[in-house]
Scaffold this active site. Structure first.
Site, PDB file in Angstrom:
ATOM      1  N   GLU A 257     113.056 -33.118  13.501  1.00 49.49           N
ATOM      2  CA  GLU A 257     113.124 -32.548  14.837  1.00 49.49           C
ATOM      3  C   GLU A 257     112.762 -33.649  15.822  1.00 49.49           C
ATOM      4  O   GLU A 257     112.419 -34.767  15.424  1.00 49.49           O
ATOM      5  CB  GLU A 257     112.180 -31.347  14.960  1.00 49.49           C
ATOM      6  CG  GLU A 257     112.596 -30.325  16.007  1.00 49.49           C
ATOM      7  CD  GLU A 257     111.844 -29.011  15.863  1.00 49.49           C
ATOM      8  OE1 GLU A 257     112.489 -27.989  15.568  1.00 49.49           O
ATOM      9  OE2 GLU A 257     110.618 -29.013  16.056  1.00 49.49           O
TER      10      GLU A 257
ATOM     11  N   ASP B 266     110.735 -22.417  15.530  1.00 49.31           N
ATOM     12  CA  ASP B 266     109.438 -22.989  15.875  1.00 49.31           C
ATOM     13  C   ASP B 266     108.410 -21.927  16.245  1.00 49.31           C
ATOM     14  O   ASP B 266     107.285 -22.266  16.594  1.00 49.31           O
ATOM     15  CB  ASP B 266     109.586 -23.987  17.029  1.00 49.31           C
ATOM     16  CG  ASP B 266     110.284 -25.265  16.586  1.00 49.31           C
ATOM     17  OD1 ASP B 266     110.201 -25.601  15.392  1.00 49.31           O
ATOM     18  OD2 ASP B 266     110.924 -25.915  17.429  1.00 49.31           O
TER      19      ASP B 266
ATOM     20  N   HIS C 161     111.012 -11.662  22.291  1.00 50.20           N
ATOM     21  CA  HIS C 161     110.818 -13.086  22.549  1.00 50.20           C
ATOM     22  C   HIS C 161     111.954 -13.676  23.388  1.00 50.20           C
ATOM     23  O   HIS C 161     112.044 -14.887  23.563  1.00 50.20           O
ATOM     24  CB  HIS C 161     110.707 -13.847  21.221  1.00 50.20           C
ATOM     25  CG  HIS C 161     109.971 -15.141  21.326  1.00 50.20           C
ATOM     26  ND1 HIS C 161     110.604 -16.359  21.435  1.00 50.20           N
ATOM     27  CD2 HIS C 161     108.654 -15.415  21.368  1.00 50.20           C
ATOM     28  CE1 HIS C 161     109.713 -17.330  21.518  1.00 50.20           C
ATOM     29  NE2 HIS C 161     108.523 -16.784  21.482  1.00 50.20           N
TER      30      HIS C 161
END
Length: 537
Positions: free
Chosen positions: A294, A179, A110
């Site tokens: 957030e 996330d 990722h």
């Protein structure tokens, strides 16, 4: 067939030769491509390792890219390990050579700047350990007397979504999430692992009790705050420089089933940041705080996340956006279950009382706990975004300079340039007290600091334009004297890495010398250079 170590089998195996560069030049033919290399000294891996080294071109191509789709570094081989021992033996063989080869552990890849790659080295496909685990990659231990003492023993190759699902079966949950739950446990722990819960529980690295790590010498060590603590703290946030995580003991707590999910719109940045900082000051394990805090920006040409809001309200939201150019969205969540459902609305109203968002622009919905945690992944999937390169910049910004970021970055760079892209700008504060300074990760010195992430999915035609924008942002930080720290940092010069780690650099370098003295591991980070290549006859 008896099992021997790789070193014992060096003289017996003739299946393949991996060649390590030394000094003079030789031309070799590899995979039908003629390449000029320096002369090499050979070694012969054991039968077990030889059988698990994959040279298939499609495998190598996959290992030469990552989520960012912008860096391509092709390895010579990919190890598909059937056991942790194979990884250890591979590292030991590299150490045994006068000129070692580099090794990179790859989970879900990722990363966006090639951090999990090993150009002309060997990539270890950590996901292949799933077969070795025999369905026991996540093992839950629930403390019935006090669920807050529960934990999960998790393979480093496991993804956080699997950890969550396994824990929920016991009424438990990890405490801190990123996330994206499709990332690997080992992958986030060598960075930090940050998200909406970090203000309350700290990053994911602050919620680890114990690790099993294969060092750059090939030694498998169990470490914790009490045992092999130098390795433990070094690996957490250490960008893969000291070892490969094969197991992590992750803190768990009581799980909830539902979430009251809110988004509040602000037009004034100063008010927005003050409210954010107030909310993260309420960070205890009690009902007097939100469970997730957030934030992100709404700017023209940034259409995602809109599907959260009622369709009938979109015209007035767009009107507000047109009036102010930028809207600041405060995202909040309060967890609950059947036993607390009757009082959740009152709890939330009490918590938002006094917040200075634009009147009547408060939106909320009730969702399942898992759905909230997957909110950004679901939004991206719902947009049907094409697969393309990522232009990302993640930075930690001192709280005292956050208003400068609003003026200099959000207004004068991002808004003025008005580049069209799918993406999001995240912005939310964190408390330094929730981080352990013994860990390797570099953060600003101030008590409150912000994550500012400009994340865009672009096309190859527009990639340079967006990357140039990121460089302008970094140049603004530098010229303004804002002492940021990059998160998931891009490749830097040696001097820039020293500046990045600051007072932690000497300890970082000493740990590298101790646990990976030949600079074998994680070459894709570009921190320590091993100037050799591998070739194959």
């Amino acid at each position: 067939m008896a099992r021997f170590s790789m070193l014992e089998n060096v003289s017996l195996i003739l299946l393949i030769n991996l060649i390590i560069i030394t000094t003079t030049t030789t031309t070799v033919l590899t995979n039908e491509i003629i390449t000029t290399y320096q002369s090499c000294s050979a070694f012969h891996p054991s039968m077990e390792i030889s059988n698990d080294l994959d040279y298939d071109n499609s495998t190598l191509t996959l290992a030469s890219t990552d989520y960012g789709l912008k860096i391509h570094e092709k390895p010579l081989a990919v190890l598909q390990p059937k056991s942790i021992t194979e990884i250890s033996e591979l590292i030991k063989v590299s150490n045994s050579l006068s000129t070692p080869f580099t090794i990179a552990a790859r989970g879900q890849a990722h990363s966006v700047y090639g951090q999990a790659m090993a150009r002309e080295g060997i990539v270890v496909n950590m996901t292949h350990l799933n077969g070795y685990r025999h369905g026991k990659g996540v093992v839950i231990f629930r403390d019935e007397k006090d669920p807050w003492n529960s934990y999960a023993d998790v393979g480093g190759e496991q993804v956080w979504d699997d950890v969550l699902n396994a824990a929920l079966e016991y009424g438990l949950t990890p405490l801190s999430f990123t996330d994206s739950l499709g990332t690997s446990v080992g992958g986030t722990l060598v960075n930090a692992g940050i998200g909406a819960q970090v203000f309350k529980f700290g990053p994911q690295i602050a919620n680890v009790y114990e690790l099993d790590v294969i060092t750059g010498k090939g030694d498998l060590k169990t470490c914790s705050a009490e045992k092999n603590s130098e390795l433990f703290y070094g690996v957490l946030g250490g960008l893969g420089q000291f070892g490969i995580i094969t197991r992590a003991r992750i803190a768990l707590g009581p799980a909830y089933t539902k979430v009251k999910w809110l988004r509040l719109l602000y037009s004034d940045f100063s008010t927005y940041s003050k409210d954010q900082e107030y909310l993260i000051s309420l960070n205890g394990r009690n009902d007097n705080a939100f469970d997730a805090v957030e934030g992100f920006l709404m700017i023209n040409q940034w259409p995602n996340i809109i599907d959260f809001f009622p369709t009938q309200d979109l015209p007035r939201i767009n009107s507000l956006l047109a009036q102010h150019n930028i809207l600041y969205v405060l995202e909040l969540a309060k967890y609950y279950d059947n036993s607390t459902e009757e009082q959740i609305d009152q709890d939330v109203e009490r918590l938002v009382m006094g917040l200075k968002y634009v009147p009547t622009f408060k939106y909320e919905k009730d969702v399942l706990y898992q759905n909230f945690l997957h909110r950004y992944e679901s939004a991206a999937a719902g947009q049907g975004l094409p697969e393309g390169p990522k232009s990302w910049l993640d930075t930690f910004v001192p709280g005292s300079r956050i208003s400068d970021i609003n003026e200099g970055v959000f207004k004068n760079i991002v808004f003025k340039q008005n580049l069209t892209a799918n993406g999001i700008i995240l912005i939310f504060p964190m408390n330094r007290t929730k981080w352990n300074d013994k860990m390797s990760v570099a953060i600003p010195d101030e008590e409150v600091f912000y994550l500012v992430s400009v994340l865009q999915a672009v096309t190859y035609d527009t990639l340079k334009m967006f990357d140039d924008q990121k460089n302008q942002i970094l140049e603004f930080y530098k010229n303004s004297g804002i002492k940021i720290k990059q998160y998931l940092p891009r490749n830097k010069t040696h001097e820039e890495w020293i500046e990045h780690f600051g007072s932690k650099w000497q300890k970082f370098e000493d740990s590298k010398n101790k646990f990976d003295p030949k600079r074998i591991l994680a070459p894709g980070q570009g921190i320590f250079q091993l100037n050799n290549k591998i070739c194959m006859f």
